[in-house]
Design a protein around this motif. Structure first.
Motif, PDB file in Angstrom:
ATOM      1  N   UNK A 156       0.803  -1.215   0.000  1.00  0.00           N
ATOM      2  CA  UNK A 156       0.000   0.000   0.000  1.00  0.00           C
ATOM      3  C   UNK A 156       0.832   1.259   0.000  1.00  0.00           C
ATOM      4  N   UNK A 157       2.131   1.151   0.076  1.00  0.00           N
ATOM      5  CA  UNK A 157       2.975   2.342   0.053  1.00  0.00           C
ATOM      6  C   UNK A 157       4.420   1.945  -0.090  1.00  0.00           C
ATOM      7  N   UNK A 158       5.251   2.904  -0.415  1.00  0.00           N
ATOM      8  CA  UNK A 158       6.662   2.603  -0.574  1.00  0.00           C
ATOM      9  C   UNK A 158       7.464   3.880  -0.443  1.00  0.00           C
ATOM     10  N   UNK A 159       8.759   3.716  -0.160  1.00  0.00           N
ATOM     11  CA  UNK A 159       9.620   4.887  -0.145  1.00  0.00           C
ATOM     12  C   UNK A 159      11.045   4.461  -0.393  1.00  0.00           C
TER      13      UNK A 159
ATOM     14  N   UNK B 124      23.933   3.822  -4.211  1.00  0.00           N
ATOM     15  CA  UNK B 124      23.154   2.733  -3.640  1.00  0.00           C
ATOM     16  C   UNK B 124      22.150   3.326  -2.666  1.00  0.00           C
ATOM     17  N   UNK B 125      20.999   2.703  -2.554  1.00  0.00           N
ATOM     18  CA  UNK B 125      19.970   3.157  -1.635  1.00  0.00           C
ATOM     19  C   UNK B 125      19.133   1.981  -1.179  1.00  0.00           C
ATOM     20  N   UNK B 126      18.005   2.271  -0.583  1.00  0.00           N
ATOM     21  CA  UNK B 126      17.088   1.258  -0.079  1.00  0.00           C
ATOM     22  C   UNK B 126      15.685   1.580  -0.556  1.00  0.00           C
TER      23      UNK B 126
ATOM     24  N   UNK C 108      18.619  -0.810  -3.811  1.00  0.00           N
ATOM     25  CA  UNK C 108      18.222  -0.088  -5.016  1.00  0.00           C
ATOM     26  C   UNK C 108      19.416   0.702  -5.538  1.00  0.00           C
ATOM     27  N   UNK C 109      19.467   0.865  -6.849  1.00  0.00           N
ATOM     28  CA  UNK C 109      20.480   1.719  -7.475  1.00  0.00           C
ATOM     29  C   UNK C 109      19.779   3.001  -7.908  1.00  0.00           C
ATOM     30  N   UNK C 110      20.134   4.111  -7.265  1.00  0.00           N
ATOM     31  CA  UNK C 110      19.564   5.418  -7.606  1.00  0.00           C
ATOM     32  C   UNK C 110      20.495   6.090  -8.598  1.00  0.00           C
ATOM     33  N   UNK C 111      19.966   6.507  -9.747  1.00  0.00           N
ATOM     34  CA  UNK C 111      20.760   7.213 -10.742  1.00  0.00           C
ATOM     35  C   UNK C 111      20.025   8.470 -11.161  1.00  0.00           C
ATOM     36  N   UNK C 112      20.772   9.445 -11.648  1.00  0.00           N
ATOM     37  CA  UNK C 112      20.134  10.664 -12.116  1.00  0.00           C
ATOM     38  C   UNK C 112      21.137  11.774 -12.284  1.00  0.00           C
TER      39      UNK C 112
ATOM     40  N   UNK D 166      15.076   4.977 -10.105  1.00  0.00           N
ATOM     41  CA  UNK D 166      15.368   3.950  -9.116  1.00  0.00           C
ATOM     42  C   UNK D 166      15.213   2.580  -9.764  1.00  0.00           C
ATOM     43  N   UNK D 167      16.232   1.738  -9.630  1.00  0.00           N
ATOM     44  CA  UNK D 167      16.191   0.373 -10.147  1.00  0.00           C
ATOM     45  C   UNK D 167      16.238  -0.579  -8.963  1.00  0.00           C
ATOM     46  N   UNK D 168      15.220  -1.472  -8.873  1.00  0.00           N
ATOM     47  CA  UNK D 168      15.129  -2.446  -7.784  1.00  0.00           C
ATOM     48  C   UNK D 168      15.280  -3.842  -8.401  1.00  0.00           C
ATOM     49  N   UNK D 169      16.518  -4.345  -8.518  1.00  0.00           N
ATOM     50  CA  UNK D 169      16.743  -5.621  -9.192  1.00  0.00           C
ATOM     51  C   UNK D 169      15.968  -6.790  -8.594  1.00  0.00           C
ATOM     52  N   UNK D 170      15.834  -6.852  -7.278  1.00  0.00           N
ATOM     53  CA  UNK D 170      15.139  -7.965  -6.633  1.00  0.00           C
ATOM     54  C   UNK D 170      13.678  -8.063  -7.050  1.00  0.00           C
ATOM     55  N   UNK D 171      13.092  -6.940  -7.489  1.00  0.00           N
ATOM     56  CA  UNK D 171      11.684  -6.913  -7.889  1.00  0.00           C
ATOM     57  C   UNK D 171      11.526  -6.754  -9.399  1.00  0.00           C
ATOM     58  N   UNK D 172      12.646  -6.732 -10.128  1.00  0.00           N
ATOM     59  CA  UNK D 172      12.612  -6.443 -11.574  1.00  0.00           C
ATOM     60  C   UNK D 172      11.773  -5.196 -11.831  1.00  0.00           C
TER      61      UNK D 172
END
Length: 90
Positions: free
Chosen positions: A11-14, A29-31, A47-51, A62-68
């Protein structure tokens, strides 16, 4: 807080970047944390944060490899934007 549609009844994310973001292009790197209504109440993934940052504007992906999962691009401006009310969940 960004609330994307994610499988698994989330129901939410950050996302959290725990260090200063440099001017110019960056990759940090992030979470990414999914908030859930069951114990323990959240699941965190790397997560890999790029920009890039130019003056008071940031573009963030934001790229979250574990969740594709890839989120963004988000365009952020320092000192501008909506504010979200406090969470109704405790």
């Amino acid at each position: 807080m960004h609330r994307p549609r994610i499988p698994g009844s989330c129901y939410g994310s950050f996302g959290v970047i725990d260090r200063p973001i440099p001017a110019g292009s960056f990759a940090l790197a992030g979470t990414f944390t999914q908030l859930m209504g069951v114990f323990p109440g959240f699941i965190s993934n790397p997560v890999e944060d790029t920009g890039s940052v130019a003056r008071a504007a940031m573009t963030l992906n934001m790229s979250v490899p574990a969740l594709s999962l890839t989120l963004g691009p988000f365009r952020l401006t320092a000192g501008a934007g909506p504010s979200w009310p406090a969470s109704l969940y405790s």
